[in-house]
Write a protein that holds these residues in place. Sequence first.
Motif, PDB file in Angstrom:
ATOM      1  N   ASN A  16       7.412  18.852   2.612  1.00 22.82           N
ATOM      2  CA  ASN A  16       7.884  17.485   2.872  1.00 22.82           C
ATOM      3  C   ASN A  16       9.092  17.140   2.004  1.00 22.82           C
TER       4      ASN A  16
ATOM      5  N   SER B   5      -4.604   4.698   4.879  1.00 23.28           N
ATOM      6  CA  SER B   5      -5.609   5.371   4.070  1.00 23.28           C
ATOM      7  C   SER B   5      -5.851   6.806   4.565  1.00 23.28           C
ATOM      8  N   ALA B   6      -5.923   7.717   3.615  1.00 22.39           N
ATOM      9  CA  ALA B   6      -6.150   9.137   3.900  1.00 22.39           C
ATOM     10  C   ALA B   6      -5.091   9.731   4.827  1.00 22.39           C
ATOM     11  N   CYS B   7      -3.842   9.301   4.662  1.00 22.75           N
ATOM     12  CA  CYS B   7      -2.736   9.842   5.462  1.00 22.75           C
ATOM     13  C   CYS B   7      -1.643  10.460   4.603  1.00 22.75           C
ATOM     14  N   GLY B   8      -1.924  10.774   3.346  1.00 18.41           N
ATOM     15  CA  GLY B   8      -0.990  11.628   2.610  1.00 18.41           C
ATOM     16  C   GLY B   8      -0.243  11.013   1.441  1.00 18.41           C
ATOM     17  N   LYS B   9      -0.610   9.814   0.969  1.00 11.14           N
ATOM     18  CA  LYS B   9       0.133   9.235  -0.161  1.00 11.14           C
ATOM     19  C   LYS B   9      -0.073  10.048  -1.441  1.00 11.14           C
ATOM     20  N   THR B  10      -1.334  10.349  -1.773  1.00  9.13           N
ATOM     21  CA  THR B  10      -1.604  11.095  -3.006  1.00  9.13           C
ATOM     22  C   THR B  10      -0.885  12.439  -2.964  1.00  9.13           C
ATOM     23  N   ASN B  11      -0.956  13.090  -1.804  1.00 11.43           N
ATOM     24  CA  ASN B  11      -0.312  14.401  -1.682  1.00 11.43           C
ATOM     25  C   ASN B  11       1.197  14.318  -1.864  1.00 11.43           C
TER      26      ASN B  11
ATOM     27  N   VAL C 177      -8.708  11.110  -2.322  1.00 12.54           N
ATOM     28  CA  VAL C 177      -9.542  11.816  -1.350  1.00 12.54           C
ATOM     29  C   VAL C 177      -9.745  13.249  -1.846  1.00 12.54           C
TER      30      VAL C 177
ATOM     31  N   HIS D 285       0.867  -1.190   0.000  1.00 12.06           N
ATOM     32  CA  HIS D 285       0.000   0.000   0.000  1.00 12.06           C
ATOM     33  C   HIS D 285       0.901   1.236   0.000  1.00 12.06           C
TER      34      HIS D 285
ATOM     35  N   PHE E 139       2.173  14.591  11.012  1.00  9.94           N
ATOM     36  CA  PHE E 139       0.952  14.952  11.749  1.00  9.94           C
ATOM     37  C   PHE E 139       1.186  15.232  13.232  1.00  9.94           C
TER      38      PHE E 139
ATOM     39  N   ARG F 100     -14.438  11.102  -3.065  1.00  6.16           N
ATOM     40  CA  ARG F 100     -13.270  10.741  -3.877  1.00  6.16           C
ATOM     41  C   ARG F 100     -13.410  11.245  -5.300  1.00  6.16           C
TER      42      ARG F 100
ATOM     43  N   ASP G  77      -0.926   4.872  -4.680  1.00  8.77           N
ATOM     44  CA  ASP G  77      -1.639   4.021  -3.712  1.00  8.77           C
ATOM     45  C   ASP G  77      -1.074   2.609  -3.593  1.00  8.77           C
TER      46      ASP G  77
ATOM     47  N   ARG H  49      -0.246   8.767  11.183  1.00 10.15           N
ATOM     48  CA  ARG H  49      -0.822   9.977  11.766  1.00 10.15           C
ATOM     49  C   ARG H  49      -0.622   9.878  13.258  1.00 10.15           C
TER      50      ARG H  49
ATOM     51  N   GLY I  19       4.202  20.585   6.251  1.00 10.44           N
ATOM     52  CA  GLY I  19       3.762  19.466   5.410  1.00 10.44           C
ATOM     53  C   GLY I  19       3.709  19.794   3.922  1.00 10.44           C
ATOM     54  N   PHE I  20       2.963  18.963   3.178  1.00  8.20           N
ATOM     55  CA  PHE I  20       2.733  19.140   1.740  1.00  8.20           C
ATOM     56  C   PHE I  20       4.067  19.417   1.021  1.00  8.20           C
TER      57      PHE I  20
HETATM   58  P1  GTP Z   1      -5.900   6.619   0.385  1.00  7.51           P
HETATM   59  O1  GTP Z   1      -6.271   7.007  -1.021  1.00  7.51           O
HETATM   60  O2  GTP Z   1      -7.088   6.525   1.297  1.00  7.51           O
HETATM   61  O3  GTP Z   1      -5.033   5.408   0.479  1.00  7.51           O
HETATM   62  O4  GTP Z   1      -5.130   7.835   1.038  1.00  7.51           O
HETATM   63  P2  GTP Z   1      -3.821   8.716   0.785  1.00  7.51           P
HETATM   64  O5  GTP Z   1      -2.753   8.242   1.701  1.00  7.51           O
HETATM   65  O6  GTP Z   1      -3.495   8.844  -0.655  1.00  7.51           O
HETATM   66  O7  GTP Z   1      -4.329  10.087   1.352  1.00  7.51           O
HETATM   67  P3  GTP Z   1      -4.232  11.590   0.831  1.00  7.51           P
HETATM   68  O8  GTP Z   1      -2.910  11.958   0.237  1.00  7.51           O
HETATM   69  O9  GTP Z   1      -5.402  11.847  -0.016  1.00  7.51           O
HETATM   70  O10 GTP Z   1      -4.376  12.332   2.231  1.00  7.51           O
HETATM   71  C1  GTP Z   1      -5.539  12.822   2.683  1.00  7.51           C
HETATM   72  C2  GTP Z   1      -5.433  13.624   3.961  1.00  7.51           C
HETATM   73  O11 GTP Z   1      -4.117  13.806   4.445  1.00  7.51           O
HETATM   74  C3  GTP Z   1      -6.011  14.989   3.748  1.00  7.51           C
HETATM   75  O12 GTP Z   1      -6.760  15.307   4.886  1.00  7.51           O
HETATM   76  C4  GTP Z   1      -4.770  15.867   3.634  1.00  7.51           C
HETATM   77  O13 GTP Z   1      -5.042  17.191   3.939  1.00  7.51           O
HETATM   78  C5  GTP Z   1      -3.849  15.197   4.630  1.00  7.51           C
HETATM   79  N1  GTP Z   1      -2.417  15.447   4.350  1.00  7.51           N
HETATM   80  C6  GTP Z   1      -1.695  14.990   3.311  1.00  7.51           C
HETATM   81  N2  GTP Z   1      -0.414  15.402   3.381  1.00  7.51           N
HETATM   82  C7  GTP Z   1      -0.317  16.122   4.524  1.00  7.51           C
HETATM   83  C8  GTP Z   1       0.764  16.811   5.175  1.00  7.51           C
HETATM   84  O14 GTP Z   1       1.902  16.821   4.727  1.00  7.51           O
HETATM   85  N3  GTP Z   1       0.458  17.424   6.366  1.00  7.51           N
HETATM   86  C9  GTP Z   1      -0.797  17.408   6.895  1.00  7.51           C
HETATM   87  N4  GTP Z   1      -0.997  18.042   8.046  1.00  7.51           N
HETATM   88  N5  GTP Z   1      -1.832  16.792   6.296  1.00  7.51           N
HETATM   89  C10 GTP Z   1      -1.592  16.149   5.141  1.00  7.51           C
END
Ligand code: GTP
Length: 596
Positions: free
Chosen positions: A507, A261-267, A314, A239, A491, A380, A290, A411, A503-504
Motif C-alpha cells: 500500500n 472498523s476492521a478495514c485496515g487502519k491498524t495495518n 484486531v 475515525h 479490497f 482484540r 483509530d 471494503r 495490500g499491506f
Molecule cells: P478497527 O480497530 O475495528 O477500527 O479496525 P482497523 O481499521 O484498524 O482494522 P485492521 O487494520 O485491524 O484491519 C483488519 C482486517 O483488514 C484484517 O482482516 C486484515 O487482514 C485486513 N486488511 C488490512 N489491510 C489490508 C490490505 O491491505 N489488504 C487486504 N486484503 N486486507 C487488509
Amino acid sequence: MNAISQDAVASASGSKLEALNAWVAEVAALTRPDTIHWCDGSDAENAALTAKMQADGTLIKLNEQTHPGSWLHRSDPDDVARVEHLTFVCTSERDDAGPNNHWMAPADGHAQMDALFDGCMAGRTMYVVPYCMGPIGSPLSRCGVEITDSPYVVANMRIMTRMGAPALARIEKEGAFVKGLHSTGELDPNRRFIMHFPEELTIKSYGSGYGGNALLGKKCHALRIASHQARSEGWLAEHMLILGLQNPQGDTHYIAAAFPSACGKTNLAMLIPPEGYLNDGWKITTVGDDICWMRPGADGRLYAINPEAGFFGVAPGTSKKSNPNALACLQRDAIFTNVGVTADNQPWWEGLDNGQQPATDWRGEPYDAAKRPAAHPNSRFTVSAKSCPSYSPEAENPAGVPISAIVFGGRRASLVPLVFEARDWTHGVLVGAAMGSETTAAATGAVGVMRRDPMAMKPFCGYNFADYFSHWLSFDNGANKLPKIFHVNWFRKSDAGKFMWPGFGDNLRVLEWMIGRVKGEAGAVETPIGFLPTDADLNLDGIELDDEARAKLFGFEQAGWQAEFASIGEYLGEYGPRMPQALKDEQQRIAAKLAD
Ligand code: GTP
Ligand code: SPV
Ligand code: MN
C-alpha cells in the motif's frame, strides 16, 4: 490504594474539584458500591488489580517466558463486539441526532439507564478513572472521568489513555470533564444500552464489558461526544489513523485515513515498506491507528493528534508477514481478549502463521476446527503505543502533526478502483459522505453487507450527518490550506473472488503516489469521479498484476458509477433539506457528467 468504605461514600472526596466529588457521590448513591477506588494509574495499583483479576478468573496468565506481563481475557460469548442497535444519541431535538443515530429524549434515556444502574454495584468496587485523551500538555487534548465496576475496563483504560494522577490534575485545573458511567451489569444483551448525552457531555453504558461499549474514552468520548463538541468549537473528531511517510530525502508527510472498523487502519498505520522501498530509505511512523482529532493551526493547515495512548487492535490476520510492527508490540505487557491459546499458553489466532497450533478456543473449550475458530473474528489486543517499533515521537507533540492528505476507503469487492483523488475539498467531502463498505465482525449483526458508512463514522458521529457534512464543508473558508483528499480500496476482488491488490506493505506504493500528487509531481487522468492514476503512474516494480487486475484496479467503469451515483443521490436525499446544497449540487454535477 485509596479505597473507602460505604460509610464514607457521602464524603467520597478524592478530588479537589467539588463538581467531580459531587458527581461521584451521586453515582455512588445510585449504584451503591461497597467501596470506591480513585485510580491513580500507578504500577502498584495495576499490579493489585491484575492480581485480583487473576484470582477471580477475569484474567488468565499467558506464558511468562514468551509473553511476559501478558494476559488473556475471555468475555461473555454474547459480548464480543459493539452493539450499534443498542447505541443511542440523546439530544433534546430528535433531528440533531439525525437519521444516522438511534435517538431517545434525554429525560427518557436517563430514566431508562438510571433504573438499570440502581443498586447495580452492590458488593462490588466502584472505580473512578480520570483520563486524558491526547498528550497531557496539549491544548488539543480533552479529559474525562469514567466510573466503572469493571477492573478489566480499568486495566484497558490504563493502556488506551493517559489515565490517573496527571489526568486528575489537569481536570482539577480545567474544571471540565466528560462524565462516563459504566457497569457491566448482568451482561444480558436484553439489558444493554450505550447512551450518549452530548449536550451534557455525559455517557451512560450498561451491560457490556466489550471495548467500544465499555472503554468510554474511546468511541463514546473521543468520537461521539467529541464530534459534537468539535462541531461547535471548530475542529474535527474522526475515525482515522495518522501516519508519517518519510521519503529517502528525509521529508515526512503526515496522512490521516478513515476506513470502517476492521478495514485496515491498524495495518496501514504500522506499514513496513516493501523491500525495494526499504533499501531506498522509505519509512512509515505511526502516530495513531483509530482516532484523529484535528484543527486548523495558525498557518491554516490541519494539525492532528491521536487522542489515544494505546492500540485496541484486531488480532486475526496479524502476522509477521502482514503486520510485523503489531506483532512486535505484542511480545510483552499486552491484554488479549477472546483469542485462542496453544498448549503452552501462548496466544493464538487465525492468520498468526507462526507454525504453532491452538489447543483451546476463545470460549475456553478444546479447539475443534469444525466447531468454531480458535479466536473470535473480532478478538482484540490491547497494548501501549509506546511498545510499537514504528511509534512516532511526534505522537507526543502537543501541537499535533500537519496533515498533507486525507484518505477515505472501504471494503468494496467491485466497481471502486484502487485509488483516486478528489478534485477539490467539496468533492472530497462528497467522496467521504458517499463511502460504502461491507460490514465486519467489529459490530454485532451480519458480516459482508454493503452499507453507506460516511467517513467511517456511521457508528460514531454524535450528531446529524447532514450537519456533519456542513461542518466539513465549512473548513474550505479561503484562509485554510487544506489537505488533498483521496479514496482507496484495498479490497477489490477478481471475477474468481480473490483480492487483486497485494495490500499491506505494498500500500506504500499508493501513499507514494498521493504525496507525489500533493507535490504536483505524479501523473493522473481526469474522470468524472476524480483523478485516477494509470498503472504507469504508480511504482509497481516487483509485484505481479495480471490484465484483469490492471483493468479493474486502475479502470473507470462508467455504467457502474452511474448506478452508484444514483444510489448516492438517494442516500443524501434521506437527510432532507438539512443536507447541504453544495453537496447535493456536487453529486448532481458528477451524475450529469456520468450520463454524458
Ligand atoms: P478497527 O480497530 O475495528 O477500527 O479496525 P482497523 O481499521 O484498524 O482494522 P485492521 O487494520 O485491524 O484491519 C483488519 C482486517 O483488514 C484484517 O482482516 C486484515 O487482514 C485486513 N486488511 C488490512 N489491510 C489490508 C490490505 O491491505 N489488504 C487486504 N486484503 N486486507 C487488509
Ligand atoms: C471499532 O470497532 O472501530 C474499533 C473497536 O476500533 S471498538 O473500540 O470496539 O470500537
Ligand atoms: Mn475503530
